[in-house]
Design a protein around this motif. Structure first.
Motif, PDB file in Angstrom:
ATOM      1  N   ALA B 267     -21.538 -24.291 -34.294  1.00 10.84           N
ATOM      2  CA  ALA B 267     -20.371 -24.732 -35.065  1.00 10.84           C
ATOM      3  C   ALA B 267     -19.133 -23.989 -34.564  1.00 10.84           C
ATOM      4  CB  ALA B 267     -20.596 -24.473 -36.552  1.00 10.84           C
ATOM      5  N   GLN B 268     -19.313 -22.673 -34.304  1.00 14.96           N
ATOM      6  CA  GLN B 268     -18.198 -21.887 -33.751  1.00 14.96           C
ATOM      7  C   GLN B 268     -17.807 -22.387 -32.370  1.00 14.96           C
ATOM      8  OE1 GLN B 268     -19.218 -17.702 -33.780  1.00 14.96           O
ATOM      9  NE2 GLN B 268     -19.654 -17.802 -35.978  1.00 14.96           N
ATOM     10  N   LEU B 269     -18.821 -22.733 -31.575  1.00 13.85           N
ATOM     11  CA  LEU B 269     -18.535 -23.266 -30.234  1.00 13.85           C
ATOM     12  C   LEU B 269     -17.694 -24.539 -30.355  1.00 13.85           C
ATOM     13  CD1 LEU B 269     -18.900 -23.388 -27.119  1.00 13.85           C
ATOM     14  CD2 LEU B 269     -21.010 -24.665 -27.514  1.00 13.85           C
ATOM     15  N   PHE B 270     -18.091 -25.406 -31.297  1.00 11.63           N
ATOM     16  CA  PHE B 270     -17.330 -26.647 -31.461  1.00 11.63           C
ATOM     17  C   PHE B 270     -15.879 -26.350 -31.843  1.00 11.63           C
ATOM     18  CE2 PHE B 270     -15.625 -30.018 -34.143  1.00 11.63           C
ATOM     19  CZ  PHE B 270     -15.553 -31.016 -33.178  1.00 11.63           C
ATOM     20  N   HIS B 271     -15.690 -25.422 -32.799  1.00  9.18           N
ATOM     21  CA  HIS B 271     -14.316 -25.102 -33.219  1.00  9.18           C
ATOM     22  C   HIS B 271     -13.514 -24.489 -32.074  1.00  9.18           C
ATOM     23  CE1 HIS B 271     -15.020 -26.502 -37.148  1.00  9.18           C
ATOM     24  NE2 HIS B 271     -15.960 -25.598 -37.441  1.00  9.18           N
ATOM     25  N   ARG B 272     -14.183 -23.684 -31.284  1.00 10.49           N
ATOM     26  CA  ARG B 272     -13.518 -23.082 -30.123  1.00 10.49           C
ATOM     27  C   ARG B 272     -13.056 -24.172 -29.150  1.00 10.49           C
ATOM     28  NH1 ARG B 272     -14.124 -18.450 -26.549  1.00 10.49           N
ATOM     29  NH2 ARG B 272     -12.335 -18.712 -25.149  1.00 10.49           N
ATOM     30  N   VAL B 273     -13.970 -25.122 -28.877  1.00 10.00           N
ATOM     31  CA  VAL B 273     -13.631 -26.224 -27.957  1.00 10.00           C
ATOM     32  C   VAL B 273     -12.476 -27.036 -28.520  1.00 10.00           C
ATOM     33  CG1 VAL B 273     -14.473 -28.413 -26.990  1.00 10.00           C
ATOM     34  CG2 VAL B 273     -15.909 -26.358 -26.870  1.00 10.00           C
ATOM     35  N   GLU B 274     -12.555 -27.298 -29.839  1.00  9.07           N
ATOM     36  CA  GLU B 274     -11.504 -28.069 -30.501  1.00  9.07           C
ATOM     37  C   GLU B 274     -10.148 -27.379 -30.316  1.00  9.07           C
ATOM     38  OE1 GLU B 274     -11.920 -30.585 -34.646  1.00  9.07           O
ATOM     39  OE2 GLU B 274     -12.307 -28.447 -34.640  1.00  9.07           O
ATOM     40  N   SER B 275     -10.134 -26.045 -30.511  1.00  8.35           N
ATOM     41  CA  SER B 275      -8.839 -25.366 -30.390  1.00  8.35           C
ATOM     42  C   SER B 275      -8.391 -25.273 -28.929  1.00  8.35           C
ATOM     43  CB  SER B 275      -8.872 -24.004 -31.079  1.00  8.35           C
ATOM     44  OG  SER B 275      -9.593 -23.086 -30.311  1.00  8.35           O
ATOM     45  N   GLU B 276      -9.359 -25.114 -28.006  1.00 11.68           N
ATOM     46  CA  GLU B 276      -8.990 -25.116 -26.584  1.00 11.68           C
ATOM     47  C   GLU B 276      -8.341 -26.466 -26.211  1.00 11.68           C
ATOM     48  OE1 GLU B 276      -9.442 -22.855 -24.021  1.00 11.68           O
ATOM     49  OE2 GLU B 276     -10.431 -21.282 -25.184  1.00 11.68           O
TER      50      GLU B 276
END
Lengths: 120, 280
Positions: B267-276
Motif C-alpha cells: 500500500a505504501q509502495l502504491f502511494h509512493r508511486v502515486e506521489s512520484e
C-alpha cells in the motif's frame, strides 16, 4: 542456362553454402559461356524473417533458371516454384564440383522442400 | 493512472509485485498481463468466469480477377509476406505485420484484408481485481499487436497495472509505452544490474518516470543500490530474500497471502508511486 549456386565466397572454388536464404553469396554460372560472377546476399543475410523468400527474389532478378544449394525450406521452395526456378538440394564441396555433379546427372532438381524452416 | 511493472532480467518478481499492487487497490483496478508469451498472473489470482475473445491481425487477400501481377505489393513489403514474380502474388501470412501497405499501393484495388488469429484475450474477476491477459498462440512470433489489444482494456478512471514481459524487446516497449510510471523490479546480482541498466535505457528513451524495487535483498551485492544512487533513481522498496515467500510462490500463493504484513508495505509502495507520478 544461368545457374545460381549458394556459396560461402565469391569464386567458383568457394565452398557451397548449405543454406539458401542466408547464403553468403550466389555464384552465377552461365552454362553457355562458362562465365561466372558472384553476388552478395546481403538482403537475405540481414532479413529478420522470410530470408528464403528474399533470396528467391534475388536469384529471380539475376535471371537464374536453376538454384544449386544444400537445403531448401518450404517458403523458399514455394517462392522459387512461383518464379519458375528449379532447385537442386544436397550439394556440397566447391561451387565448381556442385555444378559438374549436376551437369553429370548426379544431382537432380528437387520436387519438394527438403527441410523445415529455420533449420540452422 | 497506468503503472507498468517491468524489469530487465526475467524472474526478478514482476508478477509478484504487479499482483500485490493490484491487490492493495482492489475494487478500483484492472491488472493487464501483457507477458503474452507466458502470462502467469492468473496462477496467483485464479479468476472466475473467464471470458475469451480471439485477437487477430489483418493480412492481405488477393482478388485474382483484378490482379495484373504488377508486383508493386511485393516491392513494398519489408517483411516478405507478399511477393510477386510477375505472377499473382504469393502470400506468407505468418510473416505479415498487418501494416496494410500492400493494400494501399495496389493500383488495381485487388487486395483486401482478412483477419488472421494470433492469440486470445482472457478476462475474469479475482475478488475486486479485474484480470485481463493476452495469450499468444504457440509458434506465433508477432506479440506486439496482442499486447496492444490487451492494453486497450486499460481503465479510463481507475488504476491500471501492466505486468510487462522481461527484457527490452518490442513487446516490453509496447507494454510500458503510454504508461505514467514504470516500477522496475530487479535483484541485487550482477545479472540483475546489467539487465536493469538496459531497461532503464529503454524507459528513458520513452521518457517515462520510473523507480526501482529490489527483490531478494541479501543475495548478491550492493551494486544495484549504488547504481540507483549514482543515477538519482528512486529506490521504492526493498524486499528481503525469504524462503517462505519463495515456497508460497511455488504453490501459487501471492506475497500478501504468504506475509500479511506485506499488505501495508505494498500500500505504501502504491502511494509512493502515486506521489512520484504527481511530481513528474
Amino acid at each position: 542456362m544461368k545457374i545460381a549456386v549458394t556459396a560461402q565466397g565469391v569464386t567458383p572454388d568457394s565452398p557451397v553454402d548449405p543454406r539458401f536464404g542466408r547464403a553468403a553469396t550466389f555464384v552465377l554460372f552461365d552454362t553457355e559461356t562458362s562465365e561466372s560472377h558472384a553476388v552478395h546476399n546481403d538482403q537475405g543475410v540481414n532479413a529478420s524473417g522470410g530470408a528464403g523468400i528474399q533470396a528467391a527474389e534475388t536469384v529471380s532478378r539475376l535471371g537464374a533458371e536453376l538454384v544449386i544449394t544444400g537445403h531448401c525450406g518450404p517458403k523458399a521452395f514455394r517462392a522459387l516454384e512461383a518464379a519458375g526456378i528449379k532447385v537442386v538440394v544436397g550439394a556440397a564441396g566447391t561451387v565448381t564440383e556442385a555444378i559438374s555433379r549436376f551437369t553429370g546427372g548426379a544431382l537432380q532438381p528437387a520436387s519438394a522442400a527438403d527441410t523445415d524452416e529455420h533449420w540452422s | 493512472m497506468r503503472i507498468a511493472v517491468a524489469s530487465g532480467k526475467g524472474g526478478t518478481g514482476k508478477t509478484t509485485v504487479a499482483v500485490a499492487l493490484a491487490q492493495v487497490i482492489a475494487g478500483r483496478t484492472r491488472l493487464l498481463d501483457c507477458d503474452v508469451e507466458a502470462p502467469n498472473c492468473h496462477l496467483f489470482l485464479r479468476p472466475n468466469g473467464v471470458e475469451t475473445e480471439t485477437v487477430g491481425i489483418p493480412v492481405p487477400q488477393v482478388d485474382a480477377a483484378k490482379c495484373t501481377a504488377c508486383g508493386d505489393c511485393g516491392q513494398f513489403c519489408e517483411f516478405n509476406a507478399i511477393v510477386s514474380f510477375k505472377t499473382e502474388p504469393l502470400l506468407f501470412p505468418e510473416l505479415c505485420h498487418g501494416c496494410g501497405g500492400c493494400m494501399k499501393v495496389c493500383p488495381e484495388g485487388a487486395i483486401r484484408e482478412v483477419d488472421r488469429p494470433i492469440g486470445v484475450i482472457e478476462h475474469g474477476d479475482c475478488g475486486g481485481v479485474e484480470l485481463v491477459q493476452g495469450r499468444l498462440n504457440v509458434g506465433e512470433a508477432l506479440a506486439p499487436p496482442l499486447v496492444r489489444a490487451v492494453k486497450a482494456y486499460a481503465c479510463a478512471n481507475g488504476v491500471t497495472i501492466v505486468d510487462s514481459p522481461a527484457g527490452t524487446s518490442c513487446t516490453m516497449i509496447e507494454a510500458v509505452r503510454e504508461c505514467d510510471y514504470v516500477v522496475m523490479v530487479t535483484e541485487p546480482t550482477p545479472f540483475g544490474l546489467r539487465d536493469l541498466k538496459l531497461a532503464v535505457g529503454a524507459v528513458r528513451v520513452l521518457r517515462i518516470p520510473f523507480g526501482v524495487v529490489v527483490n531478494r535483498v541479501g543475495i548478491g551485492d550492493g551494486r544495484v543500490n549504488e547504481y540507483c544512487h549514482s543515477q538519482n533513481i528512486p529506490l521504492l522498496l526493498e524486499i528481503a530474500d525469504d524462503r517462505h515467500i519463495a515456497e508460497a510462490y511455488s504453490r501459487g500463493e501471492t506475497i500478501i497471502g504468504a506475509v500479511p504484513a506485506m499488505r501495508s508495505t505494498f500500500a505504501q509502495l502504491f502511494h509512493r508511486v502515486e506521489s512520484e507520478c504527481h511530481h513528474a
